[in-house]
Scaffold this active site. Structure first.
Site, PDB file in Angstrom:
ATOM      1  N   LYS A  88      38.914 -20.115 -46.217  1.00 55.37           N
ATOM      2  CA  LYS A  88      37.683 -19.786 -45.667  1.00 55.37           C
ATOM      3  C   LYS A  88      36.324 -19.310 -46.436  1.00 55.37           C
ATOM      4  CE  LYS A  88      39.881 -17.384 -41.912  1.00 55.37           C
ATOM      5  NZ  LYS A  88      39.476 -18.126 -40.618  1.00 55.37           N
TER       6      LYS A  88
ATOM      7  N   LYS B  33      34.868 -12.727 -40.770  1.00 53.58           N
ATOM      8  CA  LYS B  33      36.191 -13.552 -40.237  1.00 53.58           C
ATOM      9  C   LYS B  33      37.149 -12.860 -41.163  1.00 53.58           C
ATOM     10  CE  LYS B  33      34.218 -17.666 -41.243  1.00 53.58           C
ATOM     11  NZ  LYS B  33      34.466 -18.347 -40.312  1.00 53.58           N
ATOM     12  N   ARG B  34      38.549 -13.106 -40.885  1.00 55.99           N
ATOM     13  CA  ARG B  34      39.617 -12.684 -41.999  1.00 55.99           C
ATOM     14  C   ARG B  34      39.187 -13.302 -43.211  1.00 55.99           C
ATOM     15  NH1 ARG B  34      44.106 -10.243 -39.809  1.00 55.99           N
ATOM     16  NH2 ARG B  34      45.067 -10.434 -41.616  1.00 55.99           N
TER      17      ARG B  34
ATOM     18  N   HIS C 217      47.681 -24.152 -33.901  1.00 55.13           N
ATOM     19  CA  HIS C 217      46.412 -23.347 -34.386  1.00 55.13           C
ATOM     20  C   HIS C 217      46.278 -23.588 -36.027  1.00 55.13           C
ATOM     21  CE1 HIS C 217      45.404 -21.297 -30.683  1.00 55.13           C
ATOM     22  NE2 HIS C 217      46.631 -21.196 -30.451  1.00 55.13           N
TER      23      HIS C 217
ATOM     24  N   LYS D  98      30.149 -18.322 -31.147  1.00 57.30           N
ATOM     25  CA  LYS D  98      29.789 -16.969 -30.726  1.00 57.30           C
ATOM     26  C   LYS D  98      28.437 -16.881 -31.587  1.00 57.30           C
ATOM     27  CE  LYS D  98      34.548 -15.437 -30.347  1.00 57.30           C
ATOM     28  NZ  LYS D  98      35.383 -14.723 -31.251  1.00 57.30           N
TER      29      LYS D  98
HETATM   30  C1  26V Z   1      50.510 -16.335 -38.203  1.00 55.29           C
HETATM   31  C2  26V Z   1      51.069 -15.057 -38.621  1.00 55.29           C
HETATM   32  C3  26V Z   1      52.174 -15.083 -39.268  1.00 55.29           C
HETATM   33  C4  26V Z   1      53.156 -14.039 -39.188  1.00 55.29           C
HETATM   34  C5  26V Z   1      52.512 -12.899 -39.011  1.00 55.29           C
HETATM   35  C6  26V Z   1      51.547 -12.645 -37.841  1.00 55.29           C
HETATM   36  C7  26V Z   1      50.860 -13.838 -37.610  1.00 55.29           C
HETATM   37  C8  26V Z   1      49.673 -13.891 -36.975  1.00 55.29           C
HETATM   38  C9  26V Z   1      49.112 -15.096 -36.765  1.00 55.29           C
HETATM   39  C10 26V Z   1      49.317 -16.281 -37.450  1.00 55.29           C
HETATM   40  C11 26V Z   1      48.533 -17.656 -37.338  1.00 55.29           C
HETATM   41  C12 26V Z   1      47.210 -17.514 -37.303  1.00 55.29           C
HETATM   42  C13 26V Z   1      46.751 -18.749 -36.858  1.00 55.29           C
HETATM   43  C14 26V Z   1      45.333 -18.608 -36.104  1.00 55.29           C
HETATM   44  O1  26V Z   1      44.796 -17.522 -35.872  1.00 55.29           O
HETATM   45  N1  26V Z   1      44.662 -19.600 -36.203  1.00 55.29           N
HETATM   46  C15 26V Z   1      43.143 -19.656 -35.900  1.00 55.29           C
HETATM   47  O2  26V Z   1      43.223 -20.139 -34.224  1.00 55.29           O
HETATM   48  C16 26V Z   1      41.904 -19.956 -33.839  1.00 55.29           C
HETATM   49  C17 26V Z   1      42.053 -20.461 -32.638  1.00 55.29           C
HETATM   50  O3  26V Z   1      42.696 -21.612 -32.355  1.00 55.29           O
HETATM   51  C18 26V Z   1      41.096 -21.165 -34.526  1.00 55.29           C
HETATM   52  O4  26V Z   1      39.859 -20.944 -33.939  1.00 55.29           O
HETATM   53  C19 26V Z   1      41.155 -21.098 -36.256  1.00 55.29           C
HETATM   54  O5  26V Z   1      40.431 -21.881 -36.672  1.00 55.29           O
HETATM   55  C20 26V Z   1      42.577 -20.824 -36.619  1.00 55.29           C
HETATM   56  O6  26V Z   1      42.459 -20.258 -38.024  1.00 55.29           O
END
Ligand code: 26V
Length: 827
Positions: free
Chosen positions: A567, A561-562, A370, A671
């Site tokens: 971003k 978004k975050r 991702h 969306k």
């Molecule tokens: C990493 C970590 C690291 C440790 C703590 C918790 C945590 C939680 C999430 C992540 C990775 C997040 C990656 C993510 O959300 N990527 C997003 O995925 C979406 C669905 O595929 C995509 O549309 C977004 O572009 C992408 O940023």
């Protein structure tokens, strides 16, 4: 299994309003234990949830039974996050009884009950950070709707994503105690309990044939207890299951202390192990190498694998055929410990020989990536890993040795390549590269948008792509039209259904049939009215929550978004300040309301400073009499699924402005366009494919391409060129540096200025500034021509068929999971 004897004494609750109304009373009195005279809105919510849920249960049981009887191949979606939002309205809609429920609740109005306030009592199930977790939720909806035997497996966090408050313009985090009043959608399964081991050591011994075996002993144990959640498909008999694990202290563990008479220590220890599923890590895209997180990962992976192998064993199929009956999708690397865990089970517990076990493992797993951001790629320090999961470390070393032997065979004499591909990074202390483990252990690896998959093949995973040219595939993300159009935007949904019938809800490509309606004056007028009403609803929410008056006739310019540097919310802020300066200098532009929403990771200082800046800019701009009502800036606190459901239908303009090559896909972009917003964006993530679908004339694209971004870095990008040569940009940045927006603390935004100048402007905001501003001018011009704007907005809705998560799931089913959807009728 024998079909169980029918139970004639079951109520078989039906979906007519009269029966629902009767059940509401019954549940309130007999289940909640409240007299209607004294019942609160929350009591009615719990009664209503009980009534909805009892209307899903028989289908749920029938679905599970049919999977068993038909011995269907199961898909297990392993994810640390499921960002589900509320379940009430979604469940009513999916079982096609929303009107009946509304009528039944309305009939209770005599008791002073407001149906909307009842559904708003429900807390979001916010067991995720953002895109990755929400994608998992959309996938569950699609799998149920399409009749795929898909199970979500994850963690039942006691505290989900924190609630964001804004105090003095700054983010403050409040715990999300979502289970405080009980969760009517979950079914605790105290009998579904698995032991999960940690720590301890590995001993080896020889069996009667002299073969060496390994045993993991002296471990600290935690129990995983299952909670089940029904996942109703839309207009189908299928109700799938999501199973989340909660940590429970193991009884043996307690006993050790009890026997020593140390009661307090025993209870303390119990607390420690139950802390495992206490809280979701609120960090998006920066990897946090914390021991508790590694334990969370192994905890839910171990319990999930035990559970699926138990279910598999019931069918009597030999283990060698596991991949014919089970597909496991790893949602990012977070569950990739499943690869060595399944090896451990096959080798240590089933005494299977390595290559045979490895064949089963690699045919079972597939991995979704991702993000390309290097700081988000998970690695674990070997010493930590060795302490927590000693046997898994041995297995990973063995996997690596065999894998590297293969690599050396293919590419002799290239030790630099061997090091790059190794599962162990030896650069800064030994670390395990979880992405490499996931790639090696899977038969397919996928990216989440075309450009993202291309960049995976060309950059971070280029070596693997060369070795296995068929392994990396693209699965462009999608969103469920049930929640993101039918539920969030009932008025638009109704308008579409009036013209197309309701087939689009399960076949989103039918939205193409809206194209000819762009010349139908009645349709256009109705479309405009829907958007205006949605904007009025959002304006009322903003007025009520923030006491800011915004004009529903103004252009609603939305970035939700975050908060993250890549971003580029800051680029949006630079545009706002530029607009502000132009208005003050006597310039002219159509009235705009710029709306932001998003959470910053609690430890991400610059992201938090960006939130504060947005609020400080809002304060100055919104109160400047020179601006009058031509520009308003709003930061909506606590952006979450439920707020998204109100904001998205009200947006005119969707900001998707990440530095090209950084946003893997995005799903908010889909969306928003699906709800008739025009996109302003870079050629990044799924924006590229959105442009292809809606046509380049119906989207505002600006900025450097991903390849140009790479060239800029390679050529030694300097932001100063842009600062020196663009007077308007310079003025804007100088205002930040000089404290224009923080008169009481003039240095507050110096770190922002420094980041964009002295520290090199890593995300190329200054390089894209001029192009962005020019593009925004075109947006403003188009907004002055309402008919032309509306036409493009309709064409955006018409072009979104591709971005249904049903399409995405269909592709996974065919090319990765090898499963067939099965249509089931309700009732
Ligand atoms: C990493 C970590 C690291 C440790 C703590 C918790 C945590 C939680 C999430 C992540 C990775 C997040 C990656 C993510 O959300 N990527 C997003 O995925 C979406 C669905 O595929 C995509 O549309 C977004 O572009 C992408 O940023």
């Amino acid at each position: 299994m024998k079909k169980p004897a029918a139970l004639p004494e079951l109520d078989h609750p039906t979906l007519d309003a009269a029966s629902i109304r009767r059940s509401l009373h019954n549940r309130l009195v007999y289940t909640i234990g409240k007299d209607p005279i004294t019942a609160t809105d929350r009591d009615w919510f719990h009664a209503a949830a009980a009534v909805v849920r009892e209307r899903m249960i028989e289908r749920w049981m029938e679905t599970m039974r049919s999977y068993y009887v038909e011995d269907r191949k199961r898909v297990y979606y392993l994810s640390m996050e499921f960002l589900m939002g509320r379940a009430m309205t979604n469940s009513m809609l999916n079982i096609c009884a929303e009107k009946e429920f509304r009528d039944a609740l309305a009939a209770l109005g005599e008791m002073g009950l407001k149906p909307e306030s009842i559904s708003e009592i429900e807390p979001d199930a916010a067991l995720g950070n953002g895109g990755l977790g929400r994608l998992a939720a959309c996938f569950l909806d699609s799998m149920a709707t399409m009749g795929i035997a898909g199970y979500g497996y994850g963690i039942r966090y006691e505290y989900g994503m924190f609630h964001q408050g804004i105090e003095n313009g700054q983010q403050v985090e409040h715990p999300d105690n979502w289970l405080r009043y009980g969760n009517p959608w979950e079914f605790p399964r105290p009998e579904v309990l698995y032991q999960v081991k940690f720590h301890g050591r590995v001993v080896d011994f020889a069996d009667e044939h002299g073969h060496k075996h390994y045993q993991w002993v002296d471990s600290d144990d935690v129990m995983a207890m299952a909670y089940d959640y029904p996942i109703p498909g839309y207009d189908t008999g299928t109700v799938n299951n999501m199973r989340l694990w909660a940590a429970k202290a193991s009884r043996d563990f307690d006993l050790k202390y009890f026997n020593e008479g140390n009661y307090i220590a025993a209870v303390e220890d119990k607390n420690d192990s139950e802390n495992l599923s206490k809280v979701l890590y609120p960090d998006d895209t920066t990897e946090m190498g914390r021991e508790l997180r590694l334990k969370q990962q192994y905890f839910f992976v171990s319990a999930s694998l035990q559970d699926m192998l138990y279910r598999f064993a019931k069918s009597g199929t030999p283990l060698d055929n596991l991949p014919d009956k089970v597909a496991v999708q790893l949602n990012d690397t977070h569950p990739s410990i499943a690869v060595p865990e399944l090896m451990r089970i096959l080798i240590d517990e089933h005494r299977m020989e390595w290559t045979r076990a490895w064949g089963i493992v690699t045919r079972t797993f597939a991995y979704t990536n991702h993000t390309l951001m290097p700081e988000a790629l998970e690695t674990w320090p070997v010493p930590l890993f060795e302490r927590v999961l000693p046997r898994h470390l041995q297995i990973i070393y063995e996997i690596n040795q065999r894998f590297l032997r293969d690599v050396m065979h293919h590419y002799p004499g290239d030790p630099a390549l061997w090091q790059r591909m190794s599962l162990i990074d030896e650069a800064k202390g030994k670390r395990i590269r979880m992405a490499h483990l996931a790639i090696v252990g899977s038969h397919k690896v996928n990216g989440v948008a075309a450009i993202h998959t291309r960049l995976m093949k060309e950059t971070i995973f280029a070596d693997f792509h060369r070795l296995w040219p068929d392994k990396i595939v693209n699965m462009t993300n999608g969103v469920t039209p049930r929640r993101w159009l039918n539920q969030a935007n009932p008025a638009l949904s109704k308008l579409i259904t009036t013209h197309l019938g309701k087939g689009w809800l399960k076949d989103l490509d039918q939205l193409r049939q809206l194209t000819p309606l762009t010349v139908d004056a009645g349709f256009c007028e109705a479309f405009v009215r829907v958007k205006r009403d949605n904007k009025a609803r959002l304006a009322a929410m903003i007025q009520q929550r923030l006491a800011i008056r915004v004009d529903p006739a103004s252009l609603f310019d939305v970035q939700i978004k975050r908060i993250h540097e890549y971003k580029r919310q800051l680029l949006n802020v630079l545009h706002v300040i530029t607009l502000y300066n132009r208005l003050r200098a006597g310039g002219d532009a159509p009235p705009r309301t710029v709306i932001f929403g998003g959470k910053a990771a609690p430890g991400y200082r610059l992201a938090k400073l960006i939130i504060r800046l947005i609020n400080d800019v809002a304060d100055i701009v919104n109160n400047d009499p020179l601006v009058r009502d031509r520009l308003k800036v709003v930061f909506i606190p606590n952006y979450d699924v439920s707020n998204a459901e109100i904001i998205i239908p009200a947006a005119d303009l969707s900001e998707q402005i990440s530095t090209a090559g950084t946003e893997a896909s995005g799903t908010g972009n889909m969306k928003l366009a699906l709800n008739g917003a025009l996109t302003i964006g870079t050629l990044d993530g799924a924006n590229v494919e959105i442009r292809n679908e809606v046509g380049p004339e119906n989207i505002f694209i600006f900025g450097l391409t991903a390849d140009e971004v790479a060239q800029q870095y390679a050529a030694g990008y300097s932001p100063w060129v842009h600062y020196d040569n663009n007077a308007e940009l310079r003025q804007t940045l100088d205002m930040l540096r000089d404290g224009f927006f923080s008169p009481e603390d003039r240095d507050r935004y110096k770190p922002v200025f420094d980041q964009l100048t002295y520290h090199g402007d890593h995300y190329l905001l200054l390089a894209d500034y001029a192009s962005y501003i020019a593009c925004q001018e075109q947006v403003g011009q188009l907004y002055r021509d309402p008919a032309a704007w509306t036409r493009k907005a309709i064409l955006n809705v018409a072009g979104m068929g591709q971005f249904s998560s049903d399409r995405t799931i269909g592709q996974y089913a065919k090319t990765i999971w090898n499963v067939e959807p099965v249509a089931r009728t309700a009732g």
